[in-house]
Design a protein around this motif. Structure first.
Motif, short mmCIF file in Angstrom:
data_model
loop_
_atom_site.label_atom_id
_atom_site.label_comp_id
_atom_site.label_asym_id
_atom_site.label_seq_id
_atom_site.Cartn_x
_atom_site.Cartn_y
_atom_site.Cartn_z
N THR A 23 20.91 -45.66 67.66
CA THR A 23 20.69 -44.27 68.06
C THR A 23 19.87 -44.18 69.33
OG1 THR A 23 20.79 -43.55 65.76
CG2 THR A 23 19.73 -42.06 67.33
N GLU A 24 18.77 -44.92 69.38
CA GLU A 24 17.87 -44.85 70.52
C GLU A 24 18.51 -45.36 71.80
OE1 GLU A 24 14.55 -43.58 70.53
OE2 GLU A 24 15.33 -42.79 68.63
N LEU A 25 19.44 -46.30 71.68
CA LEU A 25 20.07 -46.91 72.85
C LEU A 25 21.53 -46.47 73.01
CD1 LEU A 25 18.62 -50.53 72.48
CD2 LEU A 25 17.83 -48.72 74.02
N ALA A 26 21.88 -45.35 72.42
CA ALA A 26 23.24 -44.84 72.55
C ALA A 26 23.58 -44.63 74.02
CB ALA A 26 23.38 -43.51 71.79
N GLY A 27 24.77 -45.07 74.42
CA GLY A 27 25.21 -44.92 75.79
C GLY A 27 24.79 -46.04 76.72
N THR A 28 24.18 -47.08 76.18
CA THR A 28 23.69 -48.20 77.03
C THR A 28 24.55 -49.45 76.89
OG1 THR A 28 22.25 -49.13 75.32
CG2 THR A 28 21.33 -47.36 76.68
N ASN A 29 25.60 -49.43 76.09
CA ASN A 29 26.43 -50.58 75.74
C ASN A 29 25.82 -51.45 74.66
OD1 ASN A 29 28.54 -49.93 77.58
ND2 ASN A 29 27.39 -50.90 79.23
N PHE A 30 24.70 -51.01 74.08
CA PHE A 30 24.14 -51.74 72.93
C PHE A 30 25.13 -51.70 71.79
CE2 PHE A 30 21.95 -51.77 68.86
CZ PHE A 30 21.12 -52.87 68.98
N GLN A 31 25.40 -52.88 71.19
CA GLN A 31 26.32 -52.97 70.06
C GLN A 31 25.56 -53.40 68.81
OE1 GLN A 31 29.92 -55.31 70.77
NE2 GLN A 31 29.66 -55.03 72.98
N ALA A 32 25.52 -52.51 67.84
CA ALA A 32 24.89 -52.86 66.57
C ALA A 32 25.63 -54.04 65.95
CB ALA A 32 24.92 -51.67 65.62
N GLY A 33 24.87 -54.95 65.37
CA GLY A 33 25.46 -56.15 64.81
C GLY A 33 25.57 -57.30 65.79
N LYS A 34 25.25 -57.04 67.05
CA LYS A 34 25.29 -58.09 68.07
C LYS A 34 23.98 -58.16 68.84
CE LYS A 34 27.68 -59.55 72.31
NZ LYS A 34 28.81 -59.31 73.25
N HIS A 35 23.59 -57.07 69.45
CA HIS A 35 22.51 -57.13 70.43
C HIS A 35 21.12 -57.05 69.82
CE1 HIS A 35 25.80 -55.84 73.37
NE2 HIS A 35 25.43 -57.07 73.72
N GLU A 36 21.04 -57.00 68.49
CA GLU A 36 19.72 -57.16 67.88
C GLU A 36 19.16 -58.54 68.19
OE1 GLU A 36 22.04 -54.28 65.27
OE2 GLU A 36 22.44 -56.16 66.33
N LEU A 37 20.05 -59.50 68.43
CA LEU A 37 19.65 -60.88 68.75
C LEU A 37 20.19 -61.27 70.11
CD1 LEU A 37 20.45 -62.58 65.32
CD2 LEU A 37 18.22 -61.76 66.12
N LEU A 38 19.54 -62.25 70.71
CA LEU A 38 20.03 -62.86 71.93
C LEU A 38 20.99 -64.00 71.58
CD1 LEU A 38 16.70 -63.19 73.96
CD2 LEU A 38 18.47 -61.44 74.25
N PRO A 39 21.85 -64.39 72.49
CA PRO A 39 22.68 -65.57 72.25
C PRO A 39 21.87 -66.85 72.36
CG PRO A 39 23.02 -64.78 74.49
CD PRO A 39 22.13 -63.77 73.81
N ILE A 40 22.17 -67.81 71.51
CA ILE A 40 21.59 -69.14 71.69
C ILE A 40 22.14 -69.71 73.00
CG2 ILE A 40 21.52 -71.50 70.78
CD1 ILE A 40 21.72 -70.31 67.99
N PRO A 41 21.27 -70.21 73.87
CA PRO A 41 21.75 -70.69 75.18
C PRO A 41 22.85 -71.73 75.03
CG PRO A 41 19.36 -70.53 75.16
CD PRO A 41 19.81 -70.31 73.75
N GLN A 42 23.91 -71.59 75.80
CA GLN A 42 25.04 -72.50 75.70
C GLN A 42 24.66 -73.95 76.02
OE1 GLN A 42 27.98 -71.48 74.46
NE2 GLN A 42 28.50 -73.68 74.36
N PRO A 43 23.77 -74.21 77.01
CA PRO A 43 23.38 -75.61 77.24
C PRO A 43 22.75 -76.26 76.02
CG PRO A 43 22.80 -74.26 79.13
CD PRO A 43 23.22 -73.31 78.05
#
Length: 495
Positions: A458-478
């Motif tokens: 709700t707070e980040l609506a319109g920012t491309n935040f995706q619930a279920g994904k962007h709560e976490l960062l990706p583990i670095p690929q290297p």
């Protein structure tokens, strides 16, 4: 020059001893010097402990990338036209596992953990130092500081990545990496480390400025319990704090000359008088003089001005809230060493209608440079009061009027009227969301708050935040590529 500084220029050999392999944090044993020949006196133990602190000063953490990451993802910032692409990706949540700064954050934390493990794993050798060379209390404190710092680095990891490698030993000689542990296992280790550290740390006033104190460990443990919704346990830690209060002047929390005041619980230290020649090289290793942060220059409205306070944040403040003028500059404000300069900079070239005052040097300088020496307040008492309010409100049988009383202590300093008694739990929660947003603006708190409250969508609506994904960062690929115990299946959801 600041007095009683902790984070001094680290001996290059210590940095090399305790650093990890550039290609993977998991693959290299750091002990190029044997602890049998190194950890033999108080000075050497002290150097090893200070090296753990030094990883807080990397560009992957407080010197540069961390404030962009947390403030931009929370949309406390907007970006001016010249904002670099990797920082803009935080605003629109377009980063992926190849993002260099996300990798620097990860590795800065794990290198700090590795350095802490070096001290902790060699406790038996440290204990062999005779008391006339190093007192037993100092030996115990060295281990306790290392455990506090290991807990802090793991808190940075678990809140941003969730499940992750849990490493409490030195890397094996065969170069094998570590697989993921659950976030529950990481939190359990954080709690254990802080519980172990508390008895052997000194209270504030008896410890050198900048070191972990008993109060810092209690406050961090309380924060960890809060994140786990263990509200009574959190209150127990917060109520154990002694010797802390609110500063009379809110802005004293963000000036160089008033550091380590009564509100300060734990600060990330900087002092550009002590050297900063490694600041562009210390992306994640913590080696060399790195006693300056880029925060002033990056956020400075009269300098690089890469970001500005978002309108959403500006509009959150109530009329008469004195924190507004102490957090932001707007047109017509004065600045500079004698207040002779006038702000005429807004709107900016990205649309910003204000600039940051918090953590800026404009109260004394006309311009920022790349070497700000202002410390970051990672934990301060106002934050604790608001966390106490949340715990009291949320715990079973909690007293909403008591919770409101904690909030009102913070509001009174801001020149605002008290909230009334008789508020419902839902009303108290709304008040907490508001109060934490304005009290802790630009202090890298809000993104974690809205994630743990479950309101980020709700707070980040319109920012491309995706619930279920962007709560976490990706583990670095290297890390996935170089660690034989991690695979693409271990990547966080959505990446």
């Amino acid at each position: 020059m600041k007095k009683n500084r902790l984070i001094l220029a680290i001996l290059a050999t210590i940095g090399l001893v305790l650093s990890c392999n550039e290609d993977s944090l998991e693959l290299s044993n750091p002990n190029e010097l044997s602890p049998d020949t190194f950890l033999t006196n108080a000075t050497q133990v002290e150097s090893a402990v200070i090296a753990v602190y030094s990883n807080l000063q990397t560009r992957g953490l407080f010197s540069r990338h961390m404030f962009f990451m947390m403030d931009n993802m929370a949309h406390e910032n907007g970006g001016n036209n010249q904002l670099e692409a990797d920082k803009r990706q935080y605003l629109d949540f377009s980063f992926d596992s190849s993002h260099g700064a996300i990798g620097a954050y990860w590795e800065s934390c794990y290198r700090g953990i590795n350095k802490a493990n070096y001290v902790i794993e060699n406790k038996s050798l440290i204990d062999e130092i005779i008391p006339s060379v190093m007192s037993n209390a100092d030996k115990a404190k060295a281990i306790a500081e290392s455990k506090f710092l290991r807990a802090l680095f793991y808190f940075f990891i678990v809140t941003r990545y969730g499940d992750a490698p849990l490493i409490t030993t030195l890397p094996p000689d065969d170069g094998a990496g570590f697989g993921k542990s659950t976030s529950a296992e990481i939190y359990a280790q954080i709690i254990q480390d802080l519980q172990d550290a508390i008895p052997d740390l000194l209270p504030k006033g008896q410890e050198e400025n900048g070191r972990a104190t008993r109060g810092a460990a209690q406050a961090l443990l309380g924060k960890v319990y809060l994140f786990l919704e263990r509200y009574d346990d959190a209150l127990g830690m917060f109520n154990a704090l002694q010797g802390y209060d609110l500063e009379d002047n809110y802005f004293d929390n963000f000036m160089e000359e008033t550091e380590f005041g009564v509100e300060s619980i734990f600060e990330i230290q900087y002092d550009d008088d002590l050297g900063f020649s490694a600041q562009w090289n210390s992306d994640r290793s913590g080696e060399g003089p790195n006693e300056a942060t880029f925060r002033g220059q990056e956020y400075g409205f009269n300098d690089w001005f890469n970001v500005f306070p978002s309108d959403d944040l500006l509009n959150e403040y109530e009329p008469g809230d004195i924190r507004y003028e102490q957090t932001f500059y707007v047109n017509g404000d004065t600045f500079g060493p004698d207040g002779s300069l006038t702000v005429t900079h807004f709107p900016s070239n990205g649309g910003g209608n204000a600039g940051w005052a918090k953590y800026q040097n404009y109260y004394k300088d006309a311009n920022e440079d790349q070497t700000s020496g202002i410390n970051f307040k990672y934990l301060r008492y106002a934050d604790v009061l608001l966390m106490m309010a949340e715990c009291e409100s949320m715990r079973p049988g909690g007293d909403q009027d008591v919770a409101v009383g904690y909030i009102n202590q913070v509001r009174e300093r801001a020149g605002l009227a008290d909230l009334p008694t008789g508020m419902s739990a839902a009303q108290v929660f709304d008040a907490l969301v508001h109060e934490r947003k304005v009290e802790l603006a630009g202090e890298q708190c809000r993104f974690n708050d809205i994630i743990r409250w479950g309101i980020a969508g709700t707070e980040l609506a319109g920012t491309n935040f995706q619930a279920g994904k962007h709560e976490l960062l990706p583990i670095p690929q290297p890390e996935i590529d170089s660690n034989i115990n991690l695979s693409s299946a271990d990547q966080n959801p959505g990446y």
